[in-house]
Design an enzyme around this catalytic site. Structure first.
Site, PDB file in Angstrom:
ATOM      1  N   PRO A 171      39.172  40.098  35.988  1.00 47.03           N
ATOM      2  CA  PRO A 171      37.849  40.181  35.360  1.00 47.03           C
ATOM      3  C   PRO A 171      37.910  39.831  33.872  1.00 47.03           C
ATOM      4  O   PRO A 171      38.804  40.279  33.165  1.00 47.03           O
ATOM      5  CB  PRO A 171      37.464  41.651  35.552  1.00 47.03           C
ATOM      6  CG  PRO A 171      38.335  42.155  36.647  1.00 47.03           C
ATOM      7  CD  PRO A 171      39.598  41.359  36.564  1.00 47.03           C
ATOM      8  N   GLU A 172      36.979  38.986  33.440  1.00 47.45           N
ATOM      9  CA  GLU A 172      36.887  38.606  32.043  1.00 47.45           C
ATOM     10  C   GLU A 172      35.578  39.186  31.477  1.00 47.45           C
ATOM     11  O   GLU A 172      34.919  39.955  32.176  1.00 47.45           O
ATOM     12  CB  GLU A 172      36.954  37.074  31.927  1.00 47.45           C
ATOM     13  CG  GLU A 172      38.218  36.522  32.596  1.00 47.45           C
ATOM     14  CD  GLU A 172      38.325  35.005  32.582  1.00 47.45           C
ATOM     15  OE1 GLU A 172      37.738  34.359  31.696  1.00 47.45           O
ATOM     16  OE2 GLU A 172      39.012  34.460  33.469  1.00 47.45           O
ATOM     17  N   HIS A 206      41.380  51.615  48.655  1.00 39.77           N
ATOM     18  CA  HIS A 206      42.013  51.371  47.363  1.00 39.77           C
ATOM     19  C   HIS A 206      41.364  52.168  46.235  1.00 39.77           C
ATOM     20  O   HIS A 206      41.502  51.820  45.078  1.00 39.77           O
ATOM     21  CB  HIS A 206      41.980  49.879  47.035  1.00 39.77           C
ATOM     22  CG  HIS A 206      42.681  49.029  48.049  1.00 39.77           C
ATOM     23  ND1 HIS A 206      44.016  49.204  48.347  1.00 39.77           N
ATOM     24  CD2 HIS A 206      42.249  48.019  48.842  1.00 39.77           C
ATOM     25  CE1 HIS A 206      44.372  48.333  49.280  1.00 39.77           C
ATOM     26  NE2 HIS A 206      43.315  47.604  49.602  1.00 39.77           N
ATOM     27  N   ARG A 221      45.426  45.878  43.616  1.00 41.98           N
ATOM     28  CA  ARG A 221      46.729  45.455  43.075  1.00 41.98           C
ATOM     29  C   ARG A 221      47.272  46.390  42.006  1.00 41.98           C
ATOM     30  O   ARG A 221      48.395  46.195  41.529  1.00 41.98           O
ATOM     31  CB  ARG A 221      46.645  44.017  42.590  1.00 41.98           C
ATOM     32  CG  ARG A 221      46.408  43.065  43.765  1.00 41.98           C
ATOM     33  CD  ARG A 221      46.537  41.633  43.376  1.00 41.98           C
ATOM     34  NE  ARG A 221      47.832  41.324  42.783  1.00 41.98           N
ATOM     35  CZ  ARG A 221      48.120  40.154  42.240  1.00 41.98           C
ATOM     36  NH1 ARG A 221      47.222  39.207  42.192  1.00 41.98           N
ATOM     37  NH2 ARG A 221      49.311  39.934  41.738  1.00 41.98           N
TER      38      ARG A 221
END
Ligand SMILES: [Zn+2]
Length: 263
Positions: free
Chosen positions: A2-3, A82, A100
């Protein structure tokens, strides 16, 4: 990863659950990625800000909760396999999921970012008045290889691999150009502001891995406006030559060799 546009979209999505609310419960996995979170228990969120790719919650007390989404972190309204952090206020519950596990949550004394060098040395927000054309042009005149320099967050905050590739395509600058002239730097400045503003408007980019999405899990929209990123082999929308991909500083780098020639 994500930016700025994805992080800003995420911030806006969780704001109704957190801003002005007391943290009633905060449950998290017990490891080094989540530090000091019990310090915000029972405290009221008085601001929910963003700086670059970080979400920063502020409280009445001089502490800040800093959230970095890492590669795959994001919020959902339902728990999942998750889910790493669960936060409840009187407005409801949000679940931080991160497959992740590069995301981080950290409580620090207000403004103390020494343990986070990227945040500590971060350049101005691209859509703010602090991002000034004249200063940017001066900075770019000394720039080392432009793509890695932009990724460092020092000249301007919030751009990662996607939006650097896009801004360089729009401004017709090669990713390895150095010491930009004022004309190039001015084009780049406007391209950065334009790309970031449009991407925020579109809720960011959901990529093929689907890891980033909106609160309900649906994809965002800016991926449909990518001109360079992930378009390897497809025709350049300006000159019809194929977009090329190569590796630069360990990052997949997309550009049009015709419109963005090696300087
Ligand atoms: Zn082209």
């Amino acid at each position: 990863m994500p930016e700025l546009p994805e992080v800003e979209t995420t911030r806006r999505l969780i704001e109704p659950f957190l801003l002005g609310q007391v943290i009633d419960t905060i449950e998290h996995e017990n490891n080094h990625r989540y530090q000091g979170l019990s310090n915000v228990l029972g405290r009221k969120v008085v601001a929910l800000d963003r700086r670059g790719k970080y979400i920063i919650a502020r409280f009445e007390e001089p502490i800040e909760l800093i959230i970095h989404l890492g590669m795959t972190g994001g919020f959902r309204l339902e728990p999942g396999k998750h889910t790493r952090v669960t936060v409840t206020t009187s407005k409801g519950t949000v679940y931080f999921q991160d497959s992740r596990k590069f995301g981080k949550w950290l409580v620090v004394p207000q403004g103390e970012y020494v343990t986070m060098p990227t945040l500590h040395e971060m350049g101005p927000e691209p859509l703010s008045d602090a991002f000034e054309l004249e200063a940017f042009v001066q900075d770019m005149a000394q720039a080392p290889k432009i793509k890695p320099y932009l990724l460092s967050q020092k000249p301007v905050a919030g751009l990662g691999n996607i939006y650097v590739d896009e801004a360089l395509w729009h401004s017709q600058i090669h990713p390895e150009a150095t010491r930009l002239n004022p004309e190039q730097a001015t084009r780049l400045y406007h391209a950065i502001r334009d790309v970031i503003a449009r991407a925020v408007e579109a809720g960011g980019s959901t990529l093929s891995d689907q890891s980033y999405g909106l609160l309900d899990g649906n994809p965002a929209y800016f991926q449909f406006e990518h001109m360079a990123y992930a378009r390897e082999g497809e025709p350049c929308q300006r000159c019809q030559q194929p977009i090329a991909k190569y590796w630069l500083a360990q990052r997949g780098t997309h550009h049009c060799p015709n419109c963005q020639p090696m300087p």
